[in-house]
Design an enzyme around this catalytic site. Structure first.
Site, PDB file in Angstrom:
ATOM      1  N   HIS A  13     -25.022  61.047 -76.859  1.00 44.15           N
ATOM      2  CA  HIS A  13     -25.057  59.541 -76.812  1.00 44.15           C
ATOM      3  C   HIS A  13     -26.322  58.710 -77.083  1.00 44.15           C
ATOM      4  O   HIS A  13     -26.899  59.660 -77.434  1.00 44.15           O
ATOM      5  CB  HIS A  13     -25.753  59.916 -75.092  1.00 44.15           C
ATOM      6  CG  HIS A  13     -24.632  59.952 -74.185  1.00 44.15           C
ATOM      7  ND1 HIS A  13     -23.309  60.581 -73.985  1.00 44.15           N
ATOM      8  CD2 HIS A  13     -25.190  61.634 -73.700  1.00 44.15           C
ATOM      9  CE1 HIS A  13     -22.977  61.268 -73.175  1.00 44.15           C
ATOM     10  NE2 HIS A  13     -23.936  61.827 -72.133  1.00 44.15           N
ATOM     11  N   CYS A  55     -28.002  64.929 -68.435  1.00 44.87           N
ATOM     12  CA  CYS A  55     -28.550  64.724 -69.723  1.00 44.87           C
ATOM     13  C   CYS A  55     -29.272  63.237 -70.135  1.00 44.87           C
ATOM     14  O   CYS A  55     -30.491  63.508 -70.337  1.00 44.87           O
ATOM     15  CB  CYS A  55     -27.762  65.009 -70.736  1.00 44.87           C
ATOM     16  SG  CYS A  55     -26.286  63.957 -70.633  1.00 44.87           S
TER      17      CYS A  55
HETATM   18  N1  LIG Z   1     -20.892  68.251 -70.721  1.00 42.92           N
HETATM   19  C1  LIG Z   1     -21.961  67.725 -70.775  1.00 42.92           C
HETATM   20  O1  LIG Z   1     -22.700  67.163 -71.493  1.00 42.92           O
HETATM   21  C2  LIG Z   1     -23.317  67.636 -69.502  1.00 42.92           C
HETATM   22  C3  LIG Z   1     -24.541  67.185 -69.761  1.00 42.92           C
HETATM   23  C4  LIG Z   1     -25.316  67.589 -69.169  1.00 42.92           C
HETATM   24  C5  LIG Z   1     -24.575  67.727 -67.548  1.00 42.92           C
HETATM   25  N2  LIG Z   1     -24.095  68.072 -67.681  1.00 42.92           N
HETATM   26  C6  LIG Z   1     -23.796  68.675 -65.948  1.00 42.92           C
HETATM   27  O2  LIG Z   1     -23.599  70.872 -66.029  1.00 42.92           O
HETATM   28  C7  LIG Z   1     -21.952  70.611 -65.131  1.00 42.92           C
HETATM   29  C8  LIG Z   1     -21.114  71.769 -65.548  1.00 42.92           C
HETATM   30  O3  LIG Z   1     -21.200  70.370 -66.607  1.00 42.92           O
HETATM   31  P1  LIG Z   1     -19.806  71.230 -67.866  1.00 42.92           P
HETATM   32  O4  LIG Z   1     -19.334  69.895 -68.887  1.00 42.92           O
HETATM   33  O5  LIG Z   1     -20.506  72.507 -68.333  1.00 42.92           O
HETATM   34  O6  LIG Z   1     -18.611  71.779 -67.598  1.00 42.92           O
HETATM   35  P2  LIG Z   1     -17.321  72.821 -68.659  1.00 42.92           P
HETATM   36  O7  LIG Z   1     -16.716  72.062 -67.979  1.00 42.92           O
HETATM   37  O8  LIG Z   1     -17.595  72.432 -69.552  1.00 42.92           O
HETATM   38  O9  LIG Z   1     -17.515  74.326 -67.621  1.00 42.92           O
HETATM   39  C9  LIG Z   1     -17.516  74.642 -66.353  1.00 42.92           C
HETATM   40  C10 LIG Z   1     -16.878  75.794 -65.893  1.00 42.92           C
HETATM   41  O10 LIG Z   1     -17.154  76.271 -65.374  1.00 42.92           O
HETATM   42  C11 LIG Z   1     -15.570  77.119 -64.256  1.00 42.92           C
HETATM   43  N3  LIG Z   1     -15.438  76.265 -63.901  1.00 42.92           N
HETATM   44  C12 LIG Z   1     -13.891  75.756 -62.410  1.00 42.92           C
HETATM   45  N4  LIG Z   1     -14.607  75.926 -61.558  1.00 42.92           N
HETATM   46  C13 LIG Z   1     -15.338  76.944 -61.183  1.00 42.92           C
HETATM   47  C14 LIG Z   1     -16.123  77.172 -59.860  1.00 42.92           C
HETATM   48  N5  LIG Z   1     -15.256  77.193 -58.635  1.00 42.92           N
HETATM   49  N6  LIG Z   1     -17.197  78.315 -59.753  1.00 42.92           N
HETATM   50  C15 LIG Z   1     -17.527  78.406 -61.251  1.00 42.92           C
HETATM   51  N7  LIG Z   1     -16.733  78.130 -62.031  1.00 42.92           N
HETATM   52  C16 LIG Z   1     -15.957  77.145 -62.505  1.00 42.92           C
HETATM   53  C17 LIG Z   1     -14.354  76.154 -65.435  1.00 42.92           C
HETATM   54  O11 LIG Z   1     -13.982  77.336 -65.769  1.00 42.92           O
HETATM   55  C18 LIG Z   1     -16.402  76.508 -67.286  1.00 42.92           C
HETATM   56  O12 LIG Z   1     -15.522  77.643 -67.599  1.00 42.92           O
HETATM   57  C19 LIG Z   1     -21.862  69.483 -64.343  1.00 42.92           C
HETATM   58  O13 LIG Z   1     -22.384  69.167 -63.040  1.00 42.92           O
HETATM   59  C20 LIG Z   1     -21.837  67.915 -65.646  1.00 42.92           C
HETATM   60  O14 LIG Z   1     -22.716  66.988 -64.497  1.00 42.92           O
HETATM   61  C21 LIG Z   1     -22.973  68.167 -68.241  1.00 42.92           C
END
Ligand SMILES: NC(=O)c1ccc[n+]([C@@H]2O[C@H](COP(=O)([O-])OP(=O)(O)OC[C@H]3O[C@@H](n4cnc5c(N)ncnc54)[C@H](O)[C@@H]3O)[C@@H](O)[C@H]2O)c1
Length: 362
Positions: free
Chosen positions: A223, A143
């Site tokens: 942020h 992000c």
């Molecule tokens: N949260 C943010 O603000 C944000 C912003 C930009 C990018 N990201 C990136 O996006 C990605 C996901 O982050 P998020 O915040 O959405 O995570 P999150 O924890 O909100 O969601 C992850 C989901 O994946 C599931 N999960 C766990 N292990 C798994 C597996 N082995 N296979 C499939 N699903 C699985 C979990 O149950 C959960 O529902 C990461 O790379 C993170 O760095 C996050």
């Protein structure tokens, strides 16, 4: 087009649920299903929204069924029915899924929590869309990196940037897990300088001289960045505004309108009726833009939960080869989501309005 790109979302969390919704809005894509391993309300809502739910493996499927969640199959079944998987599993864990995607012969898109080396291509639509065309693997940058890439690209493509220094105040945790993680009454500075976002921007803009410092504070929505850009020549505020207005997915907010803080931006998105209050644009405070003739100064806000969603949609389009032109894909994605250059179009001044319909070629 004749055939829609068949898409899977693996990991239905903060990012995955938003990507899934955005895919369903595209007329050239089909969301075949979502996969996850959790079996609580977060996955039940996927079924409630009509998504076909797949379990990561047999054990997860048993737990989902026991929780009353109807499943269609496992991730391997889902992979057998798609062209592209948008992997939105937790950072650092998601990389391990690559072998399954390779075995299934599907293309994979990861998010910013994985390393550049996993895919060899870091992606931000308006910076390097063409590099992703027909590729098998890509990573949509984080992000913060997306926000810096959009805003600095606006200046860099004018040849104005000598060097960038940016300070990032990061949210401590996401709302859904604020009962577990979080920070109260303190600021946690990152000891590593540069923080990862600067080098990450350079994976897409290698000749951009940028250093970032970051820390997190006791809040969970958005942020805020403060960027100081040493310019190659004096750049006027009017020129700066025009360059930012000409770049996709950047929109101005103004303290003069009462949008004086991060919470005001969040409230504005809610009042606009955005789904989940999401802001896919980078909000730049128009009345904070400043210069001393040597540097220009910008203050901006990033909705960490939403900003990478349109990038992921464009990445799917580029990798599947259904659209070769970046501006066309960006415009299509923006229209489907309602991304704007002007949050308050009926009451906003001419400079922002003039650029509202203008999606420029990156
Ligand atoms: N949260 C943010 O603000 C944000 C912003 C930009 C990018 N990201 C990136 O996006 C990605 C996901 O982050 P998020 O915040 O959405 O995570 P999150 O924890 O909100 O969601 C992850 C989901 O994946 C599931 N999960 C766990 N292990 C798994 C597996 N082995 N296979 C499939 N699903 C699985 C979990 O149950 C959960 O529902 C990461 O790379 C993170 O760095 C996050």
């Amino acid at each position: 087009m004749d055939q829609k790109v068949r898409v899977a979302v693996n990991g239905y969390g903060v990012i995955g649920k938003r990507v899934a919704d955005a895919v369903t809005l595209q007329d050239d894509m089909e969301l075949v299903g979502i996969a996850d391993m959790a079996s609580d309300y977060r996955i039940r809502i996927a079924a409630e929204r009509g998504h076909r739910v797949f379990a990561s493996d047999d054990a997860a499927r048993t737990e989902m069924e026991a929780a009353g969640i109807p499943t269609v199959g496992t991730l391997d079944d889902l992979l057998g029915a798609v062209d592209v998987v948008a992997d939105c599993a937790p950072k650092k864990l998601a990389a391990a899924n690559k072998a399954r995607y390779e075995a299934a012969g599907v293309k994979g898109i990861w998010q910013g929590g994985e390393s550049h080396e996993l895919t060899g291509l870091s992606f931000c639509a308006q910076v390097n869309y063409a590099d992703a065309i027909n590729r098998d693997w890509a990573r949509v940058v984080s992000c913060n990196t997306t926000a810096l890439s959009r805003t600095m690209h606006a200046l860099h493509r004018q040849g104005w940037v000598h060097r960038v220094r940016a300070v990032l105040l990061r949210r401590a945790t996401d709302p859904w897990e604020s009962h577990i993680n979080g920070t109260i009454n303190t600021v946690v500075p990152e000891m590593k300088v540069p923080s990862h976002q600067g080098p990450d921007v350079q994976t897409m803009l290698p000749d951009l001289d940028i250093t970032t410092m970051a820390g997190s504070g006791p809040f969970n929505l958005s942020h805020v960045h403060f960027a100081m850009v040493e310019t190659t020549r004096p750049v006027s505020i009017e020129e700066l505004k025009a360059a930012l207005a000409d770049e996709p997915r950047i929109a101005f907010v103004r303290a003069a309108d009462g949008v004086v803080a991060a919470n005001s931006v969040v409230e504005l998105m809610r009042d606009m009726g955005r789904p989940r209050g999401d802001m896919w644009e980078v909000a730049v405070w128009e009345d904070s833009l400043s210069t001393d003739g040597r540097e220009v100064y910008l203050t901006l806000q990033v909705d960490n939960e939403a900003i990478v969603v349109p990038e992921t949609i464009d990445c799917i389009r580029a990798m599947s080869g259904i659209e070769a032109d970046a501006a066309t894909s960006i415009a299509k994605t923006d229209k489907s989501l309602g991304i704007t250059k002007t949050f308050l179009p009926a009451t906003t001044n001419p400079i922002a309005q003039a650029s509202d319909s203008d999606v420029s070629t990156p």
